[in-house]
Design a protein around this motif. Structure first.
Motif, PDB file in Angstrom:
ATOM      1  N   LEU A 100      -4.811   5.794  -8.785  1.00  0.00           N
ATOM      2  CA  LEU A 100      -3.341   5.772  -8.884  1.00  0.00           C
ATOM      3  C   LEU A 100      -2.713   5.883  -7.497  1.00  0.00           C
ATOM      4  N   SER A 101      -1.407   5.549  -7.451  1.00  0.00           N
ATOM      5  CA  SER A 101      -0.636   5.613  -6.196  1.00  0.00           C
ATOM      6  C   SER A 101       0.459   6.665  -6.312  1.00  0.00           C
ATOM      7  N   GLY A 102       0.594   7.506  -5.274  1.00  0.00           N
ATOM      8  CA  GLY A 102       1.618   8.546  -5.286  1.00  0.00           C
ATOM      9  C   GLY A 102       3.038   7.999  -5.211  1.00  0.00           C
ATOM     10  N   HIS A 103       3.228   6.877  -4.505  1.00  0.00           N
ATOM     11  CA  HIS A 103       4.605   6.369  -4.350  1.00  0.00           C
ATOM     12  C   HIS A 103       5.136   5.780  -5.650  1.00  0.00           C
ATOM     13  N   LYS A 104       4.237   5.329  -6.519  1.00  0.00           N
ATOM     14  CA  LYS A 104       4.706   4.831  -7.825  1.00  0.00           C
ATOM     15  C   LYS A 104       4.940   6.006  -8.785  1.00  0.00           C
ATOM     16  N   LEU A 105       4.393   7.145  -8.397  1.00  0.00           N
ATOM     17  CA  LEU A 105       4.492   8.358  -9.223  1.00  0.00           C
ATOM     18  C   LEU A 105       5.649   9.236  -8.742  1.00  0.00           C
TER      19      LEU A 105
ATOM     20  N   VAL B 232     -10.918   2.291 -13.936  1.00  0.00           N
ATOM     21  CA  VAL B 232      -9.590   1.933 -14.438  1.00  0.00           C
ATOM     22  C   VAL B 232      -8.574   2.012 -13.299  1.00  0.00           C
ATOM     23  N   ASP B 233      -7.797   0.935 -13.161  1.00  0.00           N
ATOM     24  CA  ASP B 233      -6.691   0.892 -12.204  1.00  0.00           C
ATOM     25  C   ASP B 233      -5.450   1.413 -12.940  1.00  0.00           C
ATOM     26  N   GLY B 234      -5.089   2.651 -12.598  1.00  0.00           N
ATOM     27  CA  GLY B 234      -3.978   3.297 -13.324  1.00  0.00           C
ATOM     28  C   GLY B 234      -2.643   3.215 -12.612  1.00  0.00           C
ATOM     29  N   ALA B 235      -2.531   2.350 -11.597  1.00  0.00           N
ATOM     30  CA  ALA B 235      -1.305   2.325 -10.768  1.00  0.00           C
ATOM     31  C   ALA B 235      -0.037   2.211 -11.604  1.00  0.00           C
ATOM     32  N   GLN B 236      -0.066   1.353 -12.626  1.00  0.00           N
ATOM     33  CA  GLN B 236       1.168   1.116 -13.398  1.00  0.00           C
ATOM     34  C   GLN B 236       1.320   2.040 -14.600  1.00  0.00           C
ATOM     35  N   ARG B 237       0.244   2.658 -15.015  1.00  0.00           N
ATOM     36  CA  ARG B 237       0.340   3.546 -16.173  1.00  0.00           C
ATOM     37  C   ARG B 237       0.736   4.967 -15.767  1.00  0.00           C
TER      38      ARG B 237
ATOM     39  N   ASN C 282      10.588  -0.671 -10.073  1.00  0.00           N
ATOM     40  CA  ASN C 282       9.768   0.545 -10.102  1.00  0.00           C
ATOM     41  C   ASN C 282       8.270   0.275 -10.098  1.00  0.00           C
ATOM     42  N   ALA C 283       7.881  -0.935 -10.528  1.00  0.00           N
ATOM     43  CA  ALA C 283       6.453  -1.244 -10.499  1.00  0.00           C
ATOM     44  C   ALA C 283       5.971  -1.418  -9.064  1.00  0.00           C
ATOM     45  N   ALA C 284       6.881  -1.785  -8.170  1.00  0.00           N
ATOM     46  CA  ALA C 284       6.503  -1.910  -6.757  1.00  0.00           C
ATOM     47  C   ALA C 284       6.457  -0.530  -6.115  1.00  0.00           C
TER      48      ALA C 284
ATOM     49  N   VAL D 170     -10.970  -2.579 -14.924  1.00  0.00           N
ATOM     50  CA  VAL D 170      -9.775  -3.244 -15.477  1.00  0.00           C
ATOM     51  C   VAL D 170      -8.540  -2.389 -15.246  1.00  0.00           C
ATOM     52  N   THR D 171      -7.404  -3.049 -15.376  1.00  0.00           N
ATOM     53  CA  THR D 171      -6.143  -2.334 -15.246  1.00  0.00           C
ATOM     54  C   THR D 171      -5.807  -1.602 -16.548  1.00  0.00           C
ATOM     55  N   HIS D 172      -5.203  -0.422 -16.402  1.00  0.00           N
ATOM     56  CA  HIS D 172      -4.730   0.299 -17.592  1.00  0.00           C
ATOM     57  C   HIS D 172      -3.468  -0.379 -18.116  1.00  0.00           C
ATOM     58  N   CYS D 173      -2.704  -0.951 -17.172  1.00  0.00           N
ATOM     59  CA  CYS D 173      -1.434  -1.578 -17.543  1.00  0.00           C
ATOM     60  C   CYS D 173      -1.171  -2.720 -16.575  1.00  0.00           C
ATOM     61  N   SER D 174      -0.923  -3.909 -17.098  1.00  0.00           N
ATOM     62  CA  SER D 174      -0.673  -5.056 -16.220  1.00  0.00           C
ATOM     63  C   SER D 174       0.634  -4.877 -15.462  1.00  0.00           C
TER      64      SER D 174
ATOM     65  N   SER E 148      -5.070   6.760   0.399  1.00  0.00           N
ATOM     66  CA  SER E 148      -3.748   6.334   0.860  1.00  0.00           C
ATOM     67  C   SER E 148      -2.998   5.601  -0.253  1.00  0.00           C
ATOM     68  N   GLY E 149      -3.645   5.335  -1.369  1.00  0.00           N
ATOM     69  CA  GLY E 149      -2.989   4.642  -2.488  1.00  0.00           C
ATOM     70  C   GLY E 149      -4.040   4.050  -3.405  1.00  0.00           C
ATOM     71  N   THR E 150      -3.589   3.281  -4.382  1.00  0.00           N
ATOM     72  CA  THR E 150      -4.537   2.669  -5.327  1.00  0.00           C
ATOM     73  C   THR E 150      -5.464   1.687  -4.618  1.00  0.00           C
ATOM     74  N   THR E 151      -4.911   0.932  -3.670  1.00  0.00           N
ATOM     75  CA  THR E 151      -5.733  -0.070  -2.976  1.00  0.00           C
ATOM     76  C   THR E 151      -6.906   0.611  -2.276  1.00  0.00           C
ATOM     77  N   HIS E 152      -6.629   1.673  -1.556  1.00  0.00           N
ATOM     78  CA  HIS E 152      -7.684   2.421  -0.875  1.00  0.00           C
ATOM     79  C   HIS E 152      -8.669   2.972  -1.915  1.00  0.00           C
TER      80      HIS E 152
HETATM   81  N1  PLP Z   1      -2.890  -2.026  -9.026  1.00  0.00           N
HETATM   82  C1  PLP Z   1      -1.768  -2.343  -9.668  1.00  0.00           C
HETATM   83  C2  PLP Z   1      -1.828  -2.640 -11.136  1.00  0.00           C
HETATM   84  C3  PLP Z   1      -0.560  -2.397  -8.981  1.00  0.00           C
HETATM   85  O1  PLP Z   1       0.566  -2.726  -9.633  1.00  0.00           O
HETATM   86  C4  PLP Z   1      -0.551  -2.105  -7.594  1.00  0.00           C
HETATM   87  C5  PLP Z   1       0.707  -2.183  -6.820  1.00  0.00           C
HETATM   88  O2  PLP Z   1       1.681  -2.738  -7.226  1.00  0.00           O
HETATM   89  C6  PLP Z   1      -1.741  -1.761  -6.980  1.00  0.00           C
HETATM   90  C7  PLP Z   1      -2.899  -1.735  -7.715  1.00  0.00           C
HETATM   91  C8  PLP Z   1      -1.793  -1.436  -5.520  1.00  0.00           C
HETATM   92  O3  PLP Z   1      -1.111  -0.258  -5.273  1.00  0.00           O
HETATM   93  P1  PLP Z   1      -0.847   0.255  -3.783  1.00  0.00           P
HETATM   94  O4  PLP Z   1      -0.151  -0.879  -3.081  1.00  0.00           O
HETATM   95  O5  PLP Z   1       0.006   1.455  -3.954  1.00  0.00           O
HETATM   96  O6  PLP Z   1      -2.171   0.537  -3.177  1.00  0.00           O
END
Ligand code: PLP
Length: 420
Positions: free
Chosen positions: A234-239, A211-216, A42-44, A182-186, A105-109
Motif C-alpha cells: 500500500l501507499s501512505g499518500h493514498k491513505l 496483493v497490490d492494495g494501493a486502491q483498496r 483520490n486514486a492518484a 493481483v490488484t485488490h482493486c483496479s 517509499s510507496g506501493t511501487t517500491h
Molecule cells: N498500484 C495501483 C493499483 C495504483 O493505483 C498505484 C498508483 O496509482 C500504484 C500501484 C503505485 O502507487 P505509488 O505510485 O504510490 O507507488
C-alpha cells in the motif's frame, strides 16, 4: 473499529449517518482551496488529514533525528516513533505482528521488493500469474525480475465487465505457477478482486500470493490474515498521509526466508569486506535512512482512519458512486467502463466521452474546479484489452460530497455540448 473485507464494500441496508462536515474539516486542503474545489483524483493521491500533517510537521520541526542508529534521547525517541508507526500500519492491515510490515517509499517500491525477492527463488520456466487489470507497478517489476531468472509471465484476462475472469484460473494455474500477484482493486474500473478464489487457486499449487492494495487501502481497515495472502502493498499518500512512504506486509515466516532487495546501511547484521550477513525482517528490507516523517504521517493517518465509522463511510461512498454512475449514463456520448453495478467495487469510475480526448475533458473540468485524471492511468494492458487508448477517471474518497459529483456531471454536459 469495524474491520472491512472486500465483500463488505457493498451498500448496507440502512445507511447510517455521517458527520461529513466534521470529516471534511479534518483535511486542511479544503479550507485552503475554498469552495470551488471538487477533488476527484483520490486514486492518484488522497489529501493529507490533520493527524498525518501534524505528525509530519512535528517530527521534522521538533523531534527530528535519524532512526535505528543513535544512542542519545532524541534519536531513541525518533526510533520509537518510527516503530510505533509500523505498529499502527500493522494494526490497520490486521497483521499479527508489527515486524511483518516493511516501511517503503510507496506501493511501487513495495512491489519491487516483492518481485525481486520472490523471483530470486524461481527457476527458468516457472510462472508468475498477473492480470490484465494491473497497474504498471504490478507488471514491470515482475517483468524485470522474471527476465533475470527465465521465469514466464502469464495474465488473467478480463470478463465482459472488465473484472478479472476468474473462471480462467483453472487453465492458468498449474504446478509451474510459483507466484500470483493481483490488484485488490483496479485503479481504472474500481472492481474489487475476489481474493478468496485466487487464494484457493494459489494454495492448491503452493504458489505465493501477492496483493497490490494501493486502491483498496484508503477505503477502510483490512484483514490480511483473512485474505490469506502472503504479501500486501500500500501507499501512505493514498491513505491520507504524506507523499514518500508506503508499506509492504510480508507474512512473518516468509519474510525471514527472503533475500534482501536493496543493500546498504541498517539492513545488516555484520559486514566484512568479503561478505555480509543480514538483519532479520523487516530491517533487512529497509536499507538506508527510511522516509521517517512520511512513515509517521502514514501511521497517524492509519490510526485516525481505524477509529472511523466505516459502515457509514462505505454507505456514503457507494451512494456517491451510484449518483456518479447514473449521472454519467444519462449524458449522451458518455460511457462508463467497468462493472455495471455497485457490488464489489470501490468508489472509482472511469469513462470515455465519444469523440473527445480525455485530456481535453479534464482541462475543461478543471476550469470548473473539478480535478479528474485523463490518460491510461498506468494501466495500458487494461485499456488495450478494452480497445481504448485512454479514459477519464473520477475517484471518490471519504470527504467527497454530492456537490463534487454534480459539478463533474454539469461540467461533462458542457463538454459534450461544446465538443462531442
Ligand atoms: N498500484 C495501483 C493499483 C495504483 O493505483 C498505484 C498508483 O496509482 C500504484 C500501484 C503505485 O502507487 P505509488 O505510485 O504510490 O507507488
Amino acid at each position: 473499529m469495524s474491520r472491512a473485507r472486500a465483500s463488505e464494500l457493498a451498500p448496507p441496508n440502512a445507511a447510517p449517518r455521517l458527520d461529513l462536515a466534521g470529516l471534511k474539516g479534518e483535511f486542511p486542503i479544503f479550507e485552503a482551496q475554498g469552495p470551488r474545489f471538487h477533488y476527484l483524483d483520490n486514486a492518484a493521491t488522497g489529501q493529507i488529514c490533520r493527524a498525518a500533517a501534524a505528525a509530519l510537521v512535528d517530527f521534522e520541526t521538533r523531534a527530528r533525528a535519524n532512526v535505528k542508529r543513535g544512542v542519545y534521547r532524541l534519536a531513541d525517541e525518533a526510533t520509537q516513533a518510527f516503530e510505533e508507526a509500523r505498529a499502527r500500519i500493522a494494526a490497520y492491515l490486521g497483521a499479527r505482528e508489527a515486524r511483518e510490515v516493511v516501511i517503503t517509499s510507496g506501493t511501487t517500491h513495495a512491489l519491487n521488493i516483492a518481485a525481486h525477492t520472490l523471483c530470486a527463488r524461481l527457476r527458468p520456466g516457472d510462472e508468475i500469474l498477473l492480470s490484465l487489470a494491473e497497474h504498471h507497478a504490478n507488471i514491470v517489476p515482475w517483468q524485470l525480475a522474471a527476465a533475470r531468472v527465465g521465469a514466464v509471465i502469464r495474465a488473467i484476462p478480463l470478463d465482459a465487465e472488465a473484472r478479472l475472469d476468474l473462471d480462467r484460473l483453472t487453465d492458468l494455474v498449474s504446478r509451474k505457477t510459483k507466484v500470483i500477484a493481483v490488484t485488490h482493486c483496479s485503479n481504472v474500473t474500481g472492481a474489487l478482486t475476489d481474493l478468496g478464489r485466487i487464494r484457493e487457486a494459489a494454495q492448491a499449487v503452493g504458489a505465493l500470493f501477492v496483493v497490490d492494495g494501493a486502491q483498496r487501502a484508503p477505503h477502510g481497515p483490512l484483514d490480511v490474515q483473512a485474505m490469506g495472502c502472503d504479501l500486501y502493498a500500500l501507499s501512505g499518500h493514498k491513505l491520507f498521509g504524506a507523499t514518500g512512504a508506503g508499506a509492504l506486509w510480508i507474512r512473518a515466516e516468509l519474510a525471514e526466508e527472503l533475500p534482501p532487495f536493496l543493500g546498504g546501511g541498517e539492513m545488516i547484521r555484520r559486514v566484512t569486506i568479503e561478505r555480509t550477513s543480514f538483519a532479520p525482517a523487516p530491517h533487512r528490507f529497509e536499507a538506508g535512512t527510511p522516509p521517517i516523517g512520511p512513515a509517521l504521517a502514514m501511521g497517524a493517518a492509519a490510526a485516525w482512519l481505524a477509529g472511523l465509522d466505516w459502515q457509514a463511510i462505505h454507505a456514503h461512498e457507494l451512494a456517491l458512486t451510484e449518483r456518479l454512475l447514473a449521472g454519467l449514463r444519462a449524458i449522451r456520448g458518455v460511457r462508463p467502463i467497468g462493472p455495471e453495478g455497485l457490488q464489489a467495487r470501490a468508489p472509482l469510475v472511469s469513462f470515455v466521452v465519444e469523440g473527445v480526448h480525455p485530456h481535453d475533458v479534464c482541462q475543461l473540468l478543471d476550469m470548473r474546479g473539478v480535478c479528474t485524471r485523463g490518460g491510461h492511468h498506468c494501466a495500458q494492458p487494461l485499456h488495450e484489452a478494452l480497445g481504448l487508448e485512454a479514459s477519464v477517471r473520477a475517484s471518490i474518497a471519504l470527504y467527497n460530497e454530492a456537490e463534487d459529483v454534480d459539478a463533474l456531471l454539469e461540467g461533462l454536459e458542457d463538454v459534450v455540448r461544446r465538443l462531442a
